[in-house]
Scaffold this motif. Structure first.
Motif, PDB file in Angstrom:
ATOM      1  N   ASP A 152      38.721  52.161  30.585  1.00 27.56           N
ATOM      2  CA  ASP A 152      37.942  52.447  29.505  1.00 27.56           C
ATOM      3  C   ASP A 152      37.560  51.330  28.335  1.00 27.56           C
ATOM      4  OD1 ASP A 152      37.054  54.779  30.325  1.00 27.56           O
ATOM      5  OD2 ASP A 152      38.387  56.031  29.242  1.00 27.56           O
ATOM      6  N   ALA A 153      38.952  50.478  27.990  1.00 23.43           N
ATOM      7  CA  ALA A 153      38.661  49.477  27.012  1.00 23.43           C
ATOM      8  C   ALA A 153      38.491  47.980  27.732  1.00 23.43           C
ATOM      9  CB  ALA A 153      40.399  49.231  26.594  1.00 23.43           C
ATOM     10  N   GLY A 154      38.065  48.144  28.988  1.00 20.44           N
ATOM     11  CA  GLY A 154      37.704  46.990  29.596  1.00 20.44           C
ATOM     12  C   GLY A 154      38.919  45.930  29.953  1.00 20.44           C
ATOM     13  N   ILE A 155      40.214  46.469  30.063  1.00 21.44           N
ATOM     14  CA  ILE A 155      41.079  45.777  30.422  1.00 21.44           C
ATOM     15  C   ILE A 155      41.748  46.201  31.695  1.00 21.44           C
ATOM     16  CG2 ILE A 155      43.701  45.400  29.808  1.00 21.44           C
ATOM     17  CD1 ILE A 155      42.870  46.426  26.759  1.00 21.44           C
ATOM     18  N   THR A 156      41.897  45.102  32.853  1.00 20.02           N
ATOM     19  CA  THR A 156      42.184  45.176  33.862  1.00 20.02           C
ATOM     20  C   THR A 156      43.768  45.640  34.230  1.00 20.02           C
ATOM     21  OG1 THR A 156      40.883  43.535  34.857  1.00 20.02           O
ATOM     22  CG2 THR A 156      42.709  44.047  36.089  1.00 20.02           C
TER      23      THR A 156
ATOM     24  N   PRO B 179      48.360  54.698  22.916  1.00 26.14           N
ATOM     25  CA  PRO B 179      47.824  54.053  21.896  1.00 26.14           C
ATOM     26  C   PRO B 179      48.714  52.581  21.594  1.00 26.14           C
ATOM     27  CG  PRO B 179      47.685  56.359  21.422  1.00 26.14           C
ATOM     28  CD  PRO B 179      48.890  56.117  22.563  1.00 26.14           C
ATOM     29  N   ALA B 180      49.960  52.655  21.450  1.00 27.22           N
ATOM     30  CA  ALA B 180      50.429  51.646  20.850  1.00 27.22           C
ATOM     31  C   ALA B 180      50.286  50.515  21.856  1.00 27.22           C
ATOM     32  CB  ALA B 180      52.065  51.973  20.848  1.00 27.22           C
ATOM     33  N   ILE B 181      50.430  50.741  23.290  1.00 27.54           N
ATOM     34  CA  ILE B 181      50.159  49.778  24.080  1.00 27.54           C
ATOM     35  C   ILE B 181      48.701  49.090  24.062  1.00 27.54           C
ATOM     36  CG2 ILE B 181      50.104  49.008  26.687  1.00 27.54           C
ATOM     37  CD1 ILE B 181      52.975  49.603  25.664  1.00 27.54           C
ATOM     38  N   LEU B 182      47.577  49.975  23.994  1.00 27.84           N
ATOM     39  CA  LEU B 182      46.271  49.423  23.777  1.00 27.84           C
ATOM     40  C   LEU B 182      45.992  48.644  22.497  1.00 27.84           C
ATOM     41  CD1 LEU B 182      44.236  52.795  24.946  1.00 27.84           C
ATOM     42  CD2 LEU B 182      44.599  50.608  26.067  1.00 27.84           C
ATOM     43  N   GLU B 183      46.709  49.135  21.412  1.00 26.97           N
ATOM     44  CA  GLU B 183      46.781  48.222  20.189  1.00 26.97           C
ATOM     45  C   GLU B 183      47.462  46.868  20.457  1.00 26.97           C
ATOM     46  OE1 GLU B 183      46.301  47.097  16.319  1.00 26.97           O
ATOM     47  OE2 GLU B 183      45.127  48.331  17.287  1.00 26.97           O
TER      48      GLU B 183
END
Length: 690
Positions: free
Chosen positions: A101-105, A68-72
């Motif tokens: 899922d977040a659309g990040i490569t 979660p911290a990296i996604l944020e």
């Protein structure tokens, strides 16, 4: 190469690999984002990136391992892609899926490949079903310690315990007999859970004296998969690579080396294609020293390897060096490899040495502190991948590797000579390092001749002679530790020990190499007169970094830390000399008097800051000399606190999860007679109080 590359890439890592990736991103014109924990606020990768985002406290589980911290951080920085480096989340299936899922490569393989190859049990069973030879063992998911112990006899001893997740040698244990299994399995599970978040284990037959050879592969989404030659990683300590090189001297010196290289390369490509692999990856093999054509698949690392620079230094494609990070980014952006297998050429030889903050002379104990002085190697064909900078705090939270020194040469001998010179010119003051150990290893006759195997270091370590501080160097340290000379006219105000009549030195004590050294010190204005065990030394400062001892010039790198420790370095050798104050000296003398001449200290103290992960005995328990009392984790390694003698243990209310400081009392072990005297004293005190 027509595809548009990313505008912004986040590097989900720290240390030297984060710095290395950020520099390749800059060369590509891509905006780089660093993430950092509180412990890394002053780190070099933070300074090098275009943007830096804080992701949590120092503990890796709350920062670099927090999905979660990296996604944020990606959301806040606008990152379109993430490069994971190696370690941490680099081979984490949930992380790859969360980014998707977040659309990040994810700059790495697809989740399907990570799922099959990122887990050692699945990968071993998968390649075995495709006809690739594997080492005998038991590799099933979900096996309990009891089930593994029951299967051990069928695997055969000696055997190797391996974590299914992760890598880097962490959690791997050699077991010679069934009696050693319970404690080894428990320790392996703790290490695997802490380092990788997964405590799944499996067993393999231990292949004695093998060569560890790995093959770099590169694959795109257009059906192109090829290998970039092999690396030899046989020089290992406790399954952790120390020195790596490319190409392998085993294949270079073998009459059929070219054919074997093609065969092992083809096997690596086949393994990668079997899982539709995309990106940069490494297939690792155990290779027979006597018969190099016989090799066993060990695992596939679905990420960049620590030792990837030696491949970059020797591979030539269209007469140009290859940048593996650049190709990782280009492949993730959809580009196709623009070369063929026939165009991959190997040129010269490259060797890499991993520099760790540790004390090899004392069982490789981790070393923490602040980098006070730094001089890194430079020159033709020398490369340094580093996270170091002056003022950087090397903490106990992370792996102790702080840099890598890489040397290219026209042949292996040239490469090793360059590497040795580079290491000798490296100065790191403020922490202890393994540089002297690396130089000793390079100088070993078998290493120089290319006669390598994964057990070589274990064989040569007992005979390694680490340099001890000389009396002249101790005198120099004492000279440097003296307080600044006061300009007061009156000798009564200078505080330098001056007295009427004959000059009398001040008795001082220093801690060096875990021992106490005594000397007599007297200031002489610009210099110091020092007596060490009857030897007289006159030390004078001749300029920055220049000193004379009894008239002989001494050029040595020096620094002084906040705790007054004097650091000395010369030709890769480093030591710290810490003055002891009167309180410490008195406490040591009283403790020695209490236990009697020649007796072992009953105190067990933590040699470094860390976290207690297990307490193996109970307060008041009868223990034997050498028995494990507690296990402390520091710098991702477990360190066992052992009983100094037979006796009754007092554990100082220690429990799992406690944080301990350096030199903190962990336990006290008293013999039965001392314990009885303590009980009698307590009873007497109670009677008097009543």
């Amino acid at each position: 190469m027509t595809n548009k590359l990313f505008d912004t890439v986040l590097v989900a890592n720290r240390g030297e690999i984060a710095v290395r990736v950020i520099r390749s991103l800059k060369a590509l014109g891509i905006r780089s984002v660093a993430v950092y924990s509180d412990a890394d606020a002053g780190a070099l990768h933070v300074a090098e990136a275009d943007v830096a985002v804080r992701i949590g406290p120092g503990a890796a589980t709350e920062s670099y391992l927090s999905i979660p911290a990296i996604l944020e951080a990606c959301r806040r920085s606008g990152a379109q892609a993430v490069h994971p480096g190696y370690g941490f989340l680099a081979e984490n299936l949930e992380f790859a899926r969360a980014l998707e899922d977040a659309g990040i490569t994810f700059i790495g393989p697809d989740a399907h490949s990570i799922n099959l190859m990122g887990d050692k049990i699945r990968s071993k069973n998968h390649v075995m079903s495709h006809g690739v030879p594997v080492v005998p063992g038991i590799a099933k998911a979900g096996l309990t310690n009891e089930e593994l112990m029951a299967a051990a006899d069928s695997v055969g001893f000696p055997l190797l315990i391996k974590p299914s997740a992760g890598g880097g040698g962490k959690g791997m244990f050699v077991v010679d007999s069934a009696a050693e299994l319970p404690e080894a399995l428990a320790s392996a599970r703790r290490t695997a859970a802490s380092a990788f978040g997964d405590d799944t284990l499996f067993l393999e037959r231990l292949v004695r004296n093998p060569r560890h050879i790995e093959v770099q592969v590169l694959a795109d989404r257009h059906g192109n998969t090829m290998h970039l030659g092999e690396r030899e990683c046989s020089l290992q300590r406790r399954h952790q690579k120390v020195i790596e090189e490319a190409p392998s001297p085993l294949l270079e010196n073998h009459a059929e080396g070219g054919r074997i290289r093609a065969e092992i390369g083809a096997a690596a490509v086949a393994a990668a294609k079997s899982v539709d692999y995309v990106g940069a990856g490494t297939v690792e093999f155990l290779v027979s020293d006597e018969n190099p054509g016989e090799f066993f698949f060990m695992e596939m690392n679905t990420r960049l390897q620590v030792e990837h620079p030696v491949t970059e230094e020797v591979v030539r494609i269209k007469e140009q060096r290859i940048d593996l990070v650049e190709w990782q980014v280009r492949i993730a952006a959809g580009e196709a490899l623009d070369f063929t297998q026939d165009q991959v050429q190997l040129h010269g030889h490259a060797t890499e040495a991993r520099v760790y903050a540790e004390d090899p002379a004392h069982d490789f104990m981790p070393s923490i502190g602040t980098i006070l002085v730094l001089t890194e190697a430079s020159g033709e064909h020398i490369r340094v991948d580093s996270s170091l900078r002056e003022g950087l705090v090397v903490s106990s939270f992370y792996d102790p590797m702080v840099s890598k020194v890489i040397a290219w040469g026209t042949d292996r001998a040239d490469s090793l000579a360059r590497l040795d010179r580079a290491l000798s010119s490296t100065v790191i003051l403020g922490v202890l390092t393994n540089i002297e150990y690396l130089r000793l290893l390079i100088a070993d006759q078998d290493v120089a001749a290319g006669r390598l195997d994964t057990n070589l270091i274990a064989r040569v370590m007992p005979d390694m002679e680490f340099r001890a501080i000389s009396a002249a160097e101790l005198a120099l340290a004492a000279h440097l530790s003296r307080p600044a000379h006061k300009s007061a006219a009156s000798p009564w105000q200078r505080g330098d020990g001056w007295r009427l009549g004959a000059h009398v030195g001040t008795a001082l004590q220093f801690e060096v190499d875990l021992q106490t050294r005594s000397l007599s010190f007297r200031s002489t204005g610009n210099g110091s007169a020092i007596d060490i065990d009857g030897q007289e030394f006159l030390v004078e400062t001749a300029g920055p970094g220049r000193f004379s001892v009894n008239g002989l010039a001494h050029r040595v790198s020096t620094a002084r830390s906040a705790d007054r420790t004097i650091w000395l370095s010369h030709d890769g050798w480093t030591t710290g000399v810490r003055p002891l104050d009167r309180t410490e000296v008195l406490a040591r003398e009283l403790a020695a008097m209490d236990r009697g001449a020649g007796a072992l200290s009953p105190e067990v103290r933590s040699p470094m800051p860390g976290t207690v992960i297990a307490v193996q005995v109970s307060d008041g328990e009868l223990v034997a000399a050498g028995q494990i009392l507690a296990t402390i984790e520091a710098m991702k390694m477990e360190h066992q606190m052992l009983s100094p003698s037979d006796g009754v243990v007092n554990m100082s209310h220690l429990k799992a999860g406690d944080l301990v400081k350096a030199n903190q009392l962990i336990a006290t072990v008293k013999d039965m007679e001392s314990q009885a005297e303590d009980i009698d004293t307590t009873l007497t005190d109670l009677e008097h109080s009543a």
